[in-house]
Design an enzyme around this catalytic site. Structure first.
Site, PDB file in Angstrom:
ATOM      1  CB  SER A 136      64.246  95.331  25.015  1.00  0.00           C
ATOM      2  OG  SER A 136      65.262  94.414  24.625  1.00  0.00           O
ATOM      3  CE1 TYR A 149      63.443  96.519  19.554  1.00  0.00           C
ATOM      4  CE2 TYR A 149      65.241  95.778  20.962  1.00  0.00           C
ATOM      5  CZ  TYR A 149      63.918  95.696  20.559  1.00  0.00           C
ATOM      6  OH  TYR A 149      63.068  94.802  21.170  1.00  0.00           O
TER       7      TYR A 149
END
Length: 252
Positions: A136, A149
């Site tokens: 990401s 995350y």
């Protein structure tokens, strides 16, 4: 990568980016097997003509069973996409956040490793193929509202680099998908999220390049990927830290 003739297994493709890419691979001419936990969604995708398999990447036994089922039905699998992921805001003032952190690492990091480990021997035995991991932009430019995350995606990036080095010369290529915020269940709350169809189209164009890029970087994620190089890192992290005001009790 020739996207028109692959046999692709996507672990985590019942919705979001995974489903978008599964549909685009199939539209390009590839055979696609969709993996996921949600049996109702899998049934619907089977109705669309997809091959499907139930898989929970947080469960080693489930991953092994799914691998065996996929390879029995599709021994020509040559591409594996480790798409399954999860994430949520965490308040690091509150130790109760640990459950979110544990789930995030279990799915995003260990789940990725489980799927890669399950299929690597098959790809090595056939002498070629591709593994596509999913990190990401948050793995390169932290979003303080979602600390675990971001940490999990930074870990996927580092693991992918090591995987690529270890598989060099085997015929198995390794690519890393690095999404920005995309309008899915996970990223849909962001008003700046990239439309899912636009993201899918750009990704497929990049995957089709020869050679396949090591990192699949759409234009929207470049500001994240190169923030440190470009000297914008501190400013952007400070901007992104403003989202901490959304945590209970943090609004000024």
């Amino acid at each position: 990568m020739d996207i028109t003739s692959r046999t692709v297994f996507v672990a985590g493709a019942t919705s979001g980016i995974g489903l978008e890419l599964a549909r685009r691979f199939r539209a390009a001419g590839s055979t696609v097997i969709v993996g996921g936990r949600r049996t109702g969604l899998l049934a619907g995708l089977a109705g669309e003509g997809f091959a499907t398999v139930e898989i929970d990447v947080a469960d080693a036994g489930s991953v092994t069973r799914a691998r065996d089922e996929v390879l029995r039905a599709h021994p020509s699998v040559d591409t594996v996409v480790t798409m399954a992921g999860t994430g949520a805001p965490e308040d690091l003032h509150d130790p109760a956040h640990f459950d979110t952190a544990r789930t995030t690492i279990e799915v995003n990091v260990l789940g990725t490793i489980r799927v890669v480990d399950a299929f690597t021997p098959h790809l090595l035995a056939r002498g070629g193929g591709a593994i596509v991991t999913v990190s990401s932009g948050i793995g390169f430019l932290p979003f303080p509202l979602m600390p675990s995350y971001g940490a999990s995606k930074a870990a996927v990036h580092a693991y992918t680099e090591a995987l690529r080095a270890q598989l060099a010369g085997t015929g198995v290529e390794v690519a890393e998908l690095v999404p920005p915020a995309v309008a899915t269940t996970l990223g849909g709350g962001n008003p700046h999220a990239l439309a899912l169809d636009a993201y899918g189209a750009e990704v497929m164009d990049l995957l089709a390049q020869n050679p396949t890029p090591r990192e699949i970087l759409v234009q929207r994620v470049l500001v994240h990927r190169w923030a440190e190089r470009d000297g914008t890192y501190d400013e952007l992290v400070a901007q992104r830290s403003q989202a901490l005001a959304t945590l209970p009790g943090r609004a000024s």
